[in-house]
Structure formats: structure tokens, C-alpha cells
Design an enzyme around this catalytic site. Structure first.
Site, PDB file in Angstrom:
ATOM      1  N   GLN A 102     140.731 -62.981 109.303  1.00  0.00           N
ATOM      2  CA  GLN A 102     139.883 -64.091 109.797  1.00  0.00           C
ATOM      3  C   GLN A 102     139.917 -65.277 108.851  1.00  0.00           C
ATOM      4  OE1 GLN A 102     135.780 -63.043 110.575  1.00  0.00           O
ATOM      5  NE2 GLN A 102     136.256 -62.127 112.547  1.00  0.00           N
ATOM      6  N   PRO A 133     136.231 -56.002 113.545  1.00  0.00           N
ATOM      7  CA  PRO A 133     137.171 -55.637 114.616  1.00  0.00           C
ATOM      8  C   PRO A 133     138.060 -54.484 114.146  1.00  0.00           C
ATOM      9  CG  PRO A 133     137.285 -58.005 114.073  1.00  0.00           C
ATOM     10  CD  PRO A 133     136.437 -57.361 113.023  1.00  0.00           C
ATOM     11  N   ASP A 305     132.458 -65.230 118.961  1.00  0.00           N
ATOM     12  CA  ASP A 305     132.288 -65.911 117.666  1.00  0.00           C
ATOM     13  C   ASP A 305     133.622 -66.135 116.967  1.00  0.00           C
ATOM     14  OD1 ASP A 305     132.687 -64.120 115.133  1.00  0.00           O
ATOM     15  OD2 ASP A 305     131.484 -62.810 116.393  1.00  0.00           O
ATOM     16  N   GLN A 306     134.617 -65.276 117.282  1.00  0.00           N
ATOM     17  CA  GLN A 306     135.892 -65.371 116.559  1.00  0.00           C
ATOM     18  C   GLN A 306     136.741 -66.575 117.006  1.00  0.00           C
ATOM     19  OE1 GLN A 306     137.717 -61.376 116.525  1.00  0.00           O
ATOM     20  NE2 GLN A 306     135.652 -60.547 116.360  1.00  0.00           N
ATOM     21  N   HIS A 330     125.996 -64.264 115.841  1.00  0.00           N
ATOM     22  CA  HIS A 330     127.257 -64.549 115.149  1.00  0.00           C
ATOM     23  C   HIS A 330     127.894 -65.844 115.693  1.00  0.00           C
ATOM     24  CE1 HIS A 330     127.966 -60.314 113.526  1.00  0.00           C
ATOM     25  NE2 HIS A 330     128.359 -61.082 112.547  1.00  0.00           N
TER      26      HIS A 330
HETATM   27  N1  LIG Z   1     132.808 -53.887 117.421  1.00  0.00           N
HETATM   28  C1  LIG Z   1     133.417 -55.031 117.091  1.00  0.00           C
HETATM   29  N2  LIG Z   1     134.510 -55.441 117.745  1.00  0.00           N
HETATM   30  C2  LIG Z   1     135.129 -56.603 117.437  1.00  0.00           C
HETATM   31  N3  LIG Z   1     134.705 -57.428 116.449  1.00  0.00           N
HETATM   32  C3  LIG Z   1     133.608 -57.076 115.760  1.00  0.00           C
HETATM   33  C4  LIG Z   1     132.915 -55.859 116.039  1.00  0.00           C
HETATM   34  N4  LIG Z   1     131.855 -55.778 115.180  1.00  0.00           N
HETATM   35  C5  LIG Z   1     131.888 -56.894 114.407  1.00  0.00           C
HETATM   36  N5  LIG Z   1     132.943 -57.675 114.749  1.00  0.00           N
HETATM   37  C6  LIG Z   1     133.309 -58.988 114.150  1.00  0.00           C
HETATM   38  O1  LIG Z   1     133.292 -58.864 112.740  1.00  0.00           O
HETATM   39  C7  LIG Z   1     132.741 -60.043 112.141  1.00  0.00           C
HETATM   40  C8  LIG Z   1     131.588 -59.586 111.246  1.00  0.00           C
HETATM   41  O2  LIG Z   1     130.936 -60.691 110.669  1.00  0.00           O
HETATM   42  P1  LIG Z   1     129.700 -60.503 109.622  1.00  0.00           P
HETATM   43  O3  LIG Z   1     129.099 -61.829 109.348  1.00  0.00           O
HETATM   44  O4  LIG Z   1     128.794 -59.430 110.139  1.00  0.00           O
HETATM   45  O5  LIG Z   1     130.532 -60.022 108.406  1.00  0.00           O
HETATM   46  P2  LIG Z   1     130.171 -59.261 107.100  1.00  0.00           P
HETATM   47  O6  LIG Z   1     128.785 -59.576 106.620  1.00  0.00           O
HETATM   48  O7  LIG Z   1     131.333 -59.566 106.224  1.00  0.00           O
HETATM   49  O8  LIG Z   1     130.200 -57.769 107.554  1.00  0.00           O
HETATM   50  P3  LIG Z   1     129.844 -56.542 106.651  1.00  0.00           P
HETATM   51  O9  LIG Z   1     128.428 -56.638 106.230  1.00  0.00           O
HETATM   52  O10 LIG Z   1     130.076 -55.400 107.597  1.00  0.00           O
HETATM   53  O11 LIG Z   1     130.788 -56.599 105.491  1.00  0.00           O
HETATM   54  C9  LIG Z   1     132.362 -60.969 113.277  1.00  0.00           C
HETATM   55  O12 LIG Z   1     133.394 -61.921 113.477  1.00  0.00           O
HETATM   56  C10 LIG Z   1     132.267 -60.044 114.508  1.00  0.00           C
HETATM   57  O13 LIG Z   1     132.639 -60.688 115.721  1.00  0.00           O
END
Ligand SMILES: Nc1ncnc2c1ncn2[C@@H]1O[C@H](COP(=O)(O)OP(=O)(O)OP(=O)(O)O)[C@@H](O)[C@H]1O
Length: 375
Positions: A102, A133, A305-306, A330
Site C-alpha cells: 500500500q 488484505p 478505502d484502498q 477507514h
Molecule cells: N479483511 C480484509 N480484506 C481486505 N482488506 C482489509 C481487510 N481488513 C483490513 N483490510 C485493509 O487493511 C488496511 C488496514 O488499515 P489500518 O489503519 O487498520 O492499519 P494498521 O493500523 O496498520 O493495522 P494493524 O493495527 O492491524 O497493524 C485497510 O486499508 C483495510 O482496507
């Protein structure tokens, strides 16, 4: 002066960090991010975030300070984007390789224009974790979508899966730099479901696990599709056993996706945990997919969000029909970050049906050294 980004806003997760650093690197604007991952317990950087920051700093020849595990504050001062090349990042643990992608993908798309040589990005760590993901989602939902609608060309090869907690996975991405601005797009018609596909993967577990995951998913999907008189939709789910000598730890997971007539894709997934019944795991993934289909948008809640960062960078007006109900936190967070660091402007329209349309006027980004790139 550095632009200050508050990492506790809205979702308060790692995505604020990834999107902010990527947009800082592209825009050449130095940033200071504070209260990083304040919405998570514990807050601050984990391996995956630190590795992602270091990768971005390498690609963008940036000065990075504060990037140590647990840190809640960093400064990122970007330099020039590198030419396409070979980059390697290792989150050491099961930290998600797909979240490393990402942060890096938008940078590699604009690496030293114009060049047709792809960058090779080797990412090591977890490939199939929760709260990120799964690599199969990236391969079958995210990448096909951004290829179709933004013209982003990447190849992906999974050399080795890395399951939680040992990680040890390795994936190779080949990213072709863009020879023009990202395209804007409009996707407001969902259309019917053309087909449902999926992968049920496992390693170092008994052989019946794969077929049980497939059966669990198929049974629930067939019942639900029959209720909606959609029983003619083909369902194709593969069971994939990884070679024992090519996986560090045991693990399993299911990723499903529905291809829509309008061109959208809806994903659903579940990651195996110790002791979980394999058929139940398949059912959980099917429930996730059905929830996404019931929401009625052209993308699922994660893809939503992606794609925000690409809508912001694309040339001109994009619009996407999202599911019913409020926009995901998100997604709102990604919009907030994009508006802090670019001139892109978003607005959302709630329809009577309950669906939301996200509209964006993108900036038509080109690296400053490449003003000759056509949009
Ligand atoms: N089941 C899923 N399928 C696809 N994408 C997912 C799924 N769960 C989370 N994501 C993606 O992963 C990303 C997580 O972002 P977040 O801000 O929660 O990150 P993070 O704080 O780094 O996560 P973590 O606390 O798990 O390290 C988002 O872009 C979200 O769309």
C-alpha cells in the site's frame, strides 16, 4: 515548514501513516506525523509500519526520523523519487506484506518517468493475516480493480506464504511505471453477479482441511443464492495446499470474490485460527462475501478505502457507488488524509436507496520532473 498530520484522527490506525507518507513523497511536502496509531492498542509503530516507512524513504530518497518500534511520532522529508529498480523490504515478523505494498505502489508507479522498465519489489513477512488484505485478496480483488479502472499494471508472484505468527512469507511484485496520469473513472452501475471465485489455502495441516473449507463456503453460498433465485451463478473455489518445505508455519485461510457485470469486484475472506473448524472457516468467508454483496455497492468495504489515494491522484472526476449505510471509517480517514496533502476534493452523496456515491476531483498527478507526461 513541515505539514503536521494527527495520526489519531478518525480510524487512528496505520493507514493514516501509509497514505500520508506516500502523498508526502509524491508531493515533495515534508510531514510530521504525531499520535501515530492512537486508535490501536498499543499505539505507535509496529515492525510492518517501520519497515514501510523505511521502504518509502528509500524509494523517495527521503530523510526519516523517529521510525523505531513503538514510536508515536515521525518526520519524513522527501527527496527525488528513484528510478525504477529493485527494492526489498522485510517486516521480519508476520507483519503484512500487502500493507507494505500500500505504501510503495503509488511511489513505484511514478518512479522516474518516462520509463517502461518495471520495478521489482520483494516483500517479506506475513501474506495471510487478519486486519489486512490477504495476498489472495490483493491478487484477485485489488490489483484487477486498479488495473481495470486506473490503468495500473503489476504482476504478482507468491514465492512463499507466511502465516501468523511466524511469517516468513515472500511475494514479488513487478510494477510498470505509468506513462500517463492515472485515469479517472465512473462506476455507478453494479449489475448482476457474473460468477463467484475463491481460494482456500492451507499449509502444514491435514489434507482434508482444504476441501472442508471449500465445502463450508460453497454450501452457504448455494443456499443463499438459491433463496435469491440466483442459483445459476457459477461458484469456483480452489483448494490449494502449500508445500510443507516452502512454508515456515502452519496456517489456513479463505478468500472469495464476486465479479460483477458492471466491472466491480466484491471480496470476502476469513483467516484460520488455532482449533477452528475448517468448514466453519469457509462459512465465515462466505458470510463476509454475502455481507458485501448485500450492501449493494460496486466495491466492498475494504476496496473502498484502498482506492481513495488513486482517485485523489487521478486526472479529473471519478465516482464510485459504495454500499448501503455510512461510509467506512477507514474510507473517511483516507479521504481526510488525501485532502490534507493534495488539492483533490471529495464529496459524498447519500442516495435514497441508502447507497453512498463518493465523487472526487483528482489532481492529475505527475512528478515535477516529468511535466511532459500526458494526462
Ligand atoms: N479483511 C480484509 N480484506 C481486505 N482488506 C482489509 C481487510 N481488513 C483490513 N483490510 C485493509 O487493511 C488496511 C488496514 O488499515 P489500518 O489503519 O487498520 O492499519 P494498521 O493500523 O496498520 O493495522 P494493524 O493495527 O492491524 O497493524 C485497510 O486499508 C483495510 O482496507
Amino acid at each position: 515548514m513541515n505539514i503536521s498530520i494527527n495520526g489519531s484522527v478518525l480510524e487512528g490506525g496505520g493507514q493514516i501513516l501509509r497514505n500520508s507518507v506516500t502523498l508526502s513523497a509524491l508531493s515533495g511536502k515534508a510531514i510530521h506525523i504525531h499520535q501515530i496509531r492512537n486508535g490501536r492498542k498499543p499505539p505507535g509503530l509496529k515492525n510492518q509500519h517501520r519497515t514501510g516507512l523505511q521502504l518509502a524513504a528509500e524509494i523517495a530518497s527521503a530523510k526519516l526520523t523517529g521510525a523505531t518500534n513503538g514510536s508515536t511520532e515521525i518526520e519524513f522529508t522527501p527527496g527525488a523519487l528513484k528510478t525504477p529498480g529493485d527494492f526489498v523490504a522485510d517486516s521480519v515478523t508476520a507483519g503484512s506484506t500487502t500493507l507494505l505494498l500500500q505504501i510503495a505502489l503509488p511511489l513505484l508507479l511514478f518512479a522516474s518517468q518516462p520509463s517502461k522498465t518495471p520495478s521489482r519489489l520483494t516483500l517479506k513477512g506475513g501474506t495471510n493475516a487478519t486486519h489486512a488484505p490477504q495476498i489472495d485478496y490483493t491478487e484477485n480483488v485489488f490489483l484487477p480493480f486498479v488495473r481495470r479502472f486506473f490503468g495500473i499494471r503489476t504482476e504478482l508472484q507468491v514465492n512463499r506464504r507466511g502465516y501468523y505468527p511466524k511469517g516468513g512469507g515472500e511475494v514479488l511484485f513487478s510494477v510498470t511505471p505509468l506513462s500517463q496520469c492515472l485515469k479517472s473513472f465512473g462506476l455507478l452501475e453494479r449489475g448482476n453477479v457474473r460468477c463467484i471465485k475463491g481460494i482456500a489455502h492451507f499449509a502444514k495441516l491435514p489434507g482434508h482441511i482444504g476441501p472442508s473449507m471449500v465445502d463450508g463456503a460453497k454450501k452457504l453460498l448455494s443456499v443463499r443464492l438459491a433463496e435469491d433465485s440466483s442459483s445459476s451463478i457459477p461458484i469456483e473455489i480452489q483448494s490449494r495446499r502449500e508445500r510443507n518445505d516452502n512454508t515456515v508455519g502452519a496456517g489456513s485461510g479463505v478468500v472469495l470474490w464476486a465479479e460483477l457485470e458492471g466491472g466491480g469486484i466484491i471480496g470476502g475472506s476469513a483467516v484460520g485460527t488455532k482449533g477452528i473448524d475448517a468448514s466453519l472457516l469457509g462459512e465465515k468467508a462466505a458470510q463476509d462475501l454475502l455481507r458485501g454483496l448485500d450492501a449493494g455497492g460496486c466495491v466492498d468495504e475494504w476496496l473502498e478505502d484502498q482506492i481513495i489515494i488513486f482517485m485523489a491522484l487521478a486526472e479529473g472526476d471519478s465516482a464510485i457507488l459504495c454500499g448501503k449505510g455510512e461510509l467506512q471509517l477507514h474510507t473517511r480517514t483516507a479521504i481526510w488524509v488525501a485532502e490534507q496533502l493534495t488539492e483533490a476534493r471529495f464529496n459524498t452523496e447519500q442516495l435514497e436507496s441508502g447507497h453512498t456515491i463518493i465523487r472526487c476531483k483528482g489532481i492529475g498527478y505527475r512528478p515535477s520532473a516529468s511535466s511532459d507526461i500526458p494526462c
